[in-house]
Write an enzyme that holds these catalytic residues in place. Structure first.
Site, PDB file in Angstrom:
ATOM      1  N   GLU A 126       0.797  -1.234   0.000  1.00 48.53           N
ATOM      2  CA  GLU A 126       0.000   0.000   0.000  1.00 48.53           C
ATOM      3  C   GLU A 126       0.834   1.291   0.000  1.00 48.53           C
ATOM      4  O   GLU A 126       0.797   2.071   0.959  1.00 48.53           O
ATOM      5  CB  GLU A 126      -0.927   0.022   1.211  1.00 48.53           C
ATOM      6  N   GLU A 130      -5.480  -8.576   1.431  1.00 51.48           N
ATOM      7  CA  GLU A 130      -6.129  -8.238   2.712  1.00 51.48           C
ATOM      8  C   GLU A 130      -7.602  -7.993   2.467  1.00 51.48           C
ATOM      9  O   GLU A 130      -7.980  -7.385   1.465  1.00 51.48           O
ATOM     10  CB  GLU A 130      -5.551  -6.959   3.340  1.00 51.48           C
TER      11      GLU A 130
HETATM   12  C1  BG6 Z   1      -4.253  -1.950   5.702  1.00 56.53           C
HETATM   13  C2  BG6 Z   1      -2.874  -2.272   6.220  1.00 56.53           C
HETATM   14  O1  BG6 Z   1      -4.209  -0.686   5.167  1.00 56.53           O
HETATM   15  O2  BG6 Z   1      -5.292  -1.884   6.610  1.00 56.53           O
HETATM   16  C3  BG6 Z   1      -2.856  -3.039   7.526  1.00 56.53           C
HETATM   17  O3  BG6 Z   1      -2.121  -2.919   5.251  1.00 56.53           O
HETATM   18  C4  BG6 Z   1      -3.905  -2.453   8.450  1.00 56.53           C
HETATM   19  O4  BG6 Z   1      -1.572  -3.021   8.046  1.00 56.53           O
HETATM   20  C5  BG6 Z   1      -5.268  -2.635   7.817  1.00 56.53           C
HETATM   21  O5  BG6 Z   1      -3.892  -2.958   9.738  1.00 56.53           O
HETATM   22  C6  BG6 Z   1      -6.436  -2.208   8.671  1.00 56.53           C
HETATM   23  O6  BG6 Z   1      -6.317  -0.875   9.028  1.00 56.53           O
HETATM   24  P1  BG6 Z   1      -6.783  -0.373  10.450  1.00 56.53           P
HETATM   25  O7  BG6 Z   1      -6.555   1.096  10.409  1.00 56.53           O
HETATM   26  O8  BG6 Z   1      -8.219  -0.710  10.576  1.00 56.53           O
HETATM   27  O9  BG6 Z   1      -5.941  -1.090  11.433  1.00 56.53           O
END
Ligand code: BG6
Length: 468
Positions: free
Chosen positions: A163, A373
C-alpha cells in the site's frame, strides 16, 4: 462450485503489528519505533514494542494457523532485523528468525507469502530523507536481494511493497504516519514514483538473477463510485479513480502514469522527476510482474467538493471512515443511509469489490490477482468466555461469495488472505479494533483463543468454499 484447487486460502499479518521484540537480537530502530512514541500520534499511545509477541510465540501461532487449515500465511519482514541501519552490516539473528518462521510454516505445508515492506522503515534511512532519498532506494534493492538469497529457496511468493498510497499519503500529507509531514504534496508524488521505480528495479533483479517464484506488489483498493446521479459526482468519481487507483496501478501494469494525473500535477507544480531512464525501467518491469495484490476493505462513494473545505487533519480523520474531503480537496466521500458500515464507519460492500475487479479488468485486461487483505475491524463480543465474532463471519462469507462469482465471470483470482490471521496492533487504532480469527487476551499474558470465525474459516477451507 468449489474454489480452484490451487486457489490459496490464507490470512495475513505485518511485522510491526505482531512481532514485538522491537530491540531484541540486534534489531535496529524503525521509523515506527520512534513515531509511535510521539504523543498523540497513536490511539492511547499504543505501540509495537511488544505487540502480540509473535516474535517469541510464532510456533504457537503457526500451529493454530495450521489447525485452521491455512494454505498460506502472508507476513512481512522487518527490514531492521536484517539490516539494523537499513544498509551496511547484516544481522545474522534477523535472518535466523525469518528462517525459523519460514521453516515452521513449511513444516505444516503452509506457503509463506512474504511482504518485504509493510511500512517499518529503518530510522537511520528515515532520518536521512526516507523515501525521498536515493540512499533508501538503493538500500531497499540490497535488502530485497539479501532476502531473495537467504529465503528464496523456500519462499516462492514475494510482495515488494504494501500500500504505497497509504504510507506515502499518511506520511507526507496527513502527518499520521512517519515522517509526519503535512501537506507536502511535492514530496508525496515524488515518493510514489521512487517506490514504483524501486519496485520495478527489484522485479527486474529478481527475474534477471534467476530467482524462482512469483513477485508482485500490493495496493490498497478503494474503487470510487458516484454517490448520486449528478454529473458533478460522476466527474468526482472519475477523478478519484484516477488519483486513488490508476495513478498506482498504471506504473506497475502499464509502465506509465495517467496523462490526466500528470497534467494536473504540472498545473499545480507537483510534478515529479521522471527521467527517460526511469520510464524505460518501469516499462521493462511490466511483463515481469507475476500478480498484483489488492487490499480491499471498502469502496468510496463520492460527490464533488463544492465548498472550499479541505480535509480536517487529525488521527481520527486518518483512519478511513466516509465523510471526509479528499486529500486534494476535489471530492468528498459520503455515507449513505441505504448502505451498511462497520463500527469505524467503513462501508461494507462485497458487491463493490466485484464491480471494482471488473473495472480493473476493463483497464488492464486479465491480470492474476490475490486479495492480500480483506476483513472486518470490530470490537468482538465476548460471551461466557467465547468470542462471538458473527459479524466477521458474515463479512468474510459475503466477500468470498462475490469473489467466487468473480472467478465464474472470468476474473483471474489466485487467492484470498483475510486480514488478519490473529488480533494485532492497528497502526492508529491500537488493540481496540480487532480483525483476527484468533483472539489475544491483553489482560491475560497475551493468551491466544480461537474465535467462532476460526472454526468457520476452517470449515470453508476444508470444503474449498463449496458452500459459500
Ligand atoms: C491496511 C494495512 O491498510 O489496513 C494493515 O495494510 C492495516 O496493516 C489494515 O492494519 C487495517 O487498518 P486499520 O486502520 O483498521 O488497522
Amino acid at each position: 462450485m468449489e474454489f480452484p484447487k490451487d486457489f490459496l486460502f490464507g490470512a495475513a499479518t505485518a511485522a510491526y503489528q505482531v512481532e514485538g521484540a522491537w530491540d531484541k537480537d540486534g534489531k535496529g530502530v524503525s521509523n515506527w519505533d520512534v513515531f509511535s512514541k510521539i504523543e498523540g500520534k497513536t490511539y492511547q499511545g499504543t505501540n509495537g514494542d511488544v505487540a502480540i509477541d509473535h516474535y517469541h510465540r510464532y510456533k504457537e501461532d503457526i500451529a493454530l494457523m495450521a489447525e485452521m487449515g491455512l494454505d498460506s500465511y502472508r507476513f512481512s519482514i522487518s527490514w531492521t532485523r536484517i539490516y539494523p541501519n537499513g544498509d551496511g552490516k547484516i544481522n545474522q539473528k534477523g535472518l535466523d528468525f525469518y528462517n525459523d518462521l519460514i521453516n515452521e510454516c513449511l513444516k505444516y505445508n503452509i506457503i509463506p507469502f512474504v511482504t518485504l515492506y509493510h511500512w517499518d522503515l529503518p530510522q537511520k534511512l528515515e532520518k536521512n530523507g526516507g523515501w525521498t532519498a536515493e540512499r533508501t532506494l538503493k538500500a531497499f534493492e540490497q535488502y530485497a536481494d539479501t532476502c531473495f538469497k537467504a529465503f528464496g529457496d523456500r519462499v516462492k511468493h514475494w510482495i515488494t511493497f504494501n500500500e504505497t498510497i497509504v504510507f506515502a499519503r499518511h506520511g507526507y500529507i496527513f502527518g499520521a504516519h512517519p515522517p509526519g509531514r503535512l501537506n507536502d504534496f511535492k514530496n508525496y508524488y515524488q515518493v510514489l514514483h521512487n517506490v514504483f521505480l524501486t519496485h520495478a528495479k527489484v522485479v527486474l533483479n529478481f527475474k534477471h538473477s534467476g530467482y524462482q517464484g512469483d513477485i508482485g506488489i500490493t495496493h490498497v483498493f478503494n474503487p470510487a463510485f458516484p454517490a448520486d446521479d449528478k454529473l458533478s459526482s460522476k466527474k468526482a468519481a472519475d477523478h478519484a479513480n484516477m488519483f486513488d487507483t490508476f495513478l498506482y496501478y498504471d506504473p506497475i501494469l502499464k509502465g506509465t502514469y495517467p496523462e490526466y494525473v500528470l497534467t494536473h500535477l504540472k498545473q499545480k507544480g507537483y510534478d515529479f522527476d521522471l527521467s527517460q531512464e526511469d520510464q524505460e525501467t518501469l516499462l521493462k518491469a511490466v511483463p515481469l510482474n507475476d500478480f498484483i495484490g489488492l487490499n480491499y476493505y471498502q469502496p468510496m462513494r463520492v460527490v464533488a467538493n463544492e465548498s472550499n473545505a479541505s480535509r480536517e487533519l487529525s488521527r481520527e480523520a486518518s483512519t478511513g471512515g466516509a465523510g471526509a474531503v479528499s486529500y486534494d480537496g476535489v471530492y468528498k466521500t459520503v455515507s449513505l443511509p441505504s448502505l451498511s458500515y462497520t463500527k469505524w464507519g467503513w462501508e461494507i460492500s462485497p458487491e463493490a469489490l466485484l464491480d471494482g475487479l471488473h473495472l480493473l479488468k476493463e483497464h488492464y485486461g486479465n491480470i492474476p490477482i490475490y486479495i492480500t487483505e480483506n476483513g472486518l475491524g470490530d470490537e468482538d463480543p465476548v460471551i461466557d468466555g467465547e468470542i462471538k465474532d458473527t459479524l466477521r463471519i458474515e463479512y468474510i462469507k459475503d466477500h468470498l461469495a462475490f469473489l467466487k462469482k468473480g472467478i465464474q465471470e472470468g476474473i483471474e483470482l489466485k487467492g484470498y488472505f483475510a486480514w488478519s490471521a490473529i488480533d494485532l496492533l492497528s497502526w492508529l487504532n491500537g488493540y481496540k479494533k480487532q480483525y483476527g480469527f484468533i483472539y489475544v487476551d491483553h489482560q491475560n499474558h497475551l493468551n491466544r483463543k480461537k474465535k467462532d470465525s476460526f472454526y468457520w474459516y476452517q470449515e470453508v477451507i476444508a470444503t474449498r468454499g463449496e458452500n459459500l
